[in-house]
Design a protein around this motif. Structure first.
Motif, PDB file in Angstrom:
ATOM      1  N   SER A  29      51.570  76.066  80.227  1.00 27.16           N
ATOM      2  CA  SER A  29      52.586  76.789  80.978  1.00 27.16           C
ATOM      3  C   SER A  29      54.002  76.378  80.537  1.00 27.16           C
ATOM      4  O   SER A  29      54.869  77.229  80.345  1.00 27.16           O
ATOM      5  CB  SER A  29      52.386  76.512  82.463  1.00 27.16           C
ATOM      6  OG  SER A  29      53.014  77.485  83.209  1.00 27.16           O
ATOM      7  N   SER A  33      56.739  78.593  78.568  1.00 30.65           N
ATOM      8  CA  SER A  33      58.081  78.710  79.129  1.00 30.65           C
ATOM      9  C   SER A  33      59.145  78.399  78.072  1.00 30.65           C
ATOM     10  O   SER A  33      60.159  79.083  77.974  1.00 30.65           O
ATOM     11  CB  SER A  33      58.181  77.789  80.338  1.00 30.65           C
ATOM     12  OG  SER A  33      59.454  77.262  80.456  1.00 30.65           O
ATOM     13  N   SER A  36      59.336  81.323  75.659  1.00 28.70           N
ATOM     14  CA  SER A  36      60.085  82.403  76.301  1.00 28.70           C
ATOM     15  C   SER A  36      61.582  82.096  76.287  1.00 28.70           C
ATOM     16  O   SER A  36      62.407  82.978  76.064  1.00 28.70           O
ATOM     17  CB  SER A  36      59.640  82.595  77.746  1.00 28.70           C
ATOM     18  OG  SER A  36      58.262  82.789  77.811  1.00 28.70           O
ATOM     19  N   MET A  56      60.091  83.055  81.397  1.00 25.65           N
ATOM     20  CA  MET A  56      60.388  81.629  81.261  1.00 25.65           C
ATOM     21  C   MET A  56      60.384  80.959  82.629  1.00 25.65           C
ATOM     22  O   MET A  56      59.769  79.912  82.823  1.00 25.65           O
ATOM     23  CB  MET A  56      61.763  81.462  80.595  1.00 25.65           C
ATOM     24  CG  MET A  56      62.255  80.049  80.564  1.00 25.65           C
ATOM     25  SD  MET A  56      63.987  79.955  80.090  1.00 25.65           S
ATOM     26  CE  MET A  56      64.795  80.089  81.656  1.00 25.65           C
ATOM     27  N   PHE A  59      56.728  80.848  84.088  1.00 20.67           N
ATOM     28  CA  PHE A  59      55.888  79.809  83.467  1.00 20.67           C
ATOM     29  C   PHE A  59      56.335  78.419  83.897  1.00 20.67           C
ATOM     30  O   PHE A  59      55.511  77.544  84.158  1.00 20.67           O
ATOM     31  CB  PHE A  59      55.939  79.921  81.938  1.00 20.67           C
ATOM     32  CG  PHE A  59      55.086  81.039  81.403  1.00 20.67           C
ATOM     33  CD1 PHE A  59      53.760  81.167  81.781  1.00 20.67           C
ATOM     34  CD2 PHE A  59      55.611  81.967  80.508  1.00 20.67           C
ATOM     35  CE1 PHE A  59      52.975  82.195  81.297  1.00 20.67           C
ATOM     36  CE2 PHE A  59      54.831  82.999  80.010  1.00 20.67           C
ATOM     37  CZ  PHE A  59      53.505  83.111  80.408  1.00 20.67           C
ATOM     38  N   LEU A  60      57.644  78.237  83.965  1.00 25.62           N
ATOM     39  CA  LEU A  60      58.196  76.944  84.375  1.00 25.62           C
ATOM     40  C   LEU A  60      57.778  76.639  85.824  1.00 25.62           C
ATOM     41  O   LEU A  60      57.317  75.532  86.125  1.00 25.62           O
ATOM     42  CB  LEU A  60      59.725  76.979  84.250  1.00 25.62           C
ATOM     43  CG  LEU A  60      60.410  75.630  84.189  1.00 25.62           C
ATOM     44  CD1 LEU A  60      59.999  74.874  82.937  1.00 25.62           C
ATOM     45  CD2 LEU A  60      61.917  75.803  84.196  1.00 25.62           C
TER      46      LEU A  60
END
Ligand code: ZN
Length: 135
Positions: A29, A33, A36, A56, A59-60
């Motif tokens: 993840s 991120s 992205s 981003m 995912f973060l």
């Protein structure tokens, strides 16, 4: 100074105690991120940039959610499913010339059959369900 470090270390340790921590899915993840973030940085202003910015952040957020989650049982199950799928893909890729892989339609177990046998009836090793496939 040393006392301060010990204090911080203990604080961090007690903060992460009972939490999931940095597992494979969290790693994936965070990496997604970062990718992205890089794409977002190179994109000119517009919808694509916005999409990667949102990706981003998502995912973060998911990565942090995993690391800080206290529902360890559920997170471990998810991580196992992910690492299991990775391993399966690796096996399938390595044996792609000699074997075919099918999922049992009933219990979803992966089944491996040799290639080049024509039409065969596959019997699931787990639930004994039978189905026909071409190899
Ligand atoms: Zn089955």
């Amino acid at each position: 100074m040393r006392n301060f470090l010990v204090k911080i270390t203990n604080k961090l340790r007690s903060f992460f105690y009972g939490r999931n921590g940095f597992d494979d899915l969290a790693k994936l993840s965070i990496i997604l991120s970062l990718i992205s973030f890089l794409i977002c940085g190179f994109c000119p202003k517009g919808i694509v940039k916005t999409i990667f910015y949102v990706l981003m952040m998502a995912f973060l957020a998911y990565g942090y959610f995993r690391i800080l989650s206290k529902n360890i049982y559920k997170r471990v199950q998810e991580n196992k499913r992910y690492t299991g799928a990775l391993k399966m893909n690796k096996t399938r890729w390595e044996q792609r010339k000699t074997h075919k892989f099918y999922r049992c339609p009933k219990c979803k177990t992966w089944l491996r059959v040799p290639r080049g046998r024509g039409k065969i009836t596959i019997t699931c090793v787990k639930c004994a369900h039978k189905f026909d496939k071409k190899t």
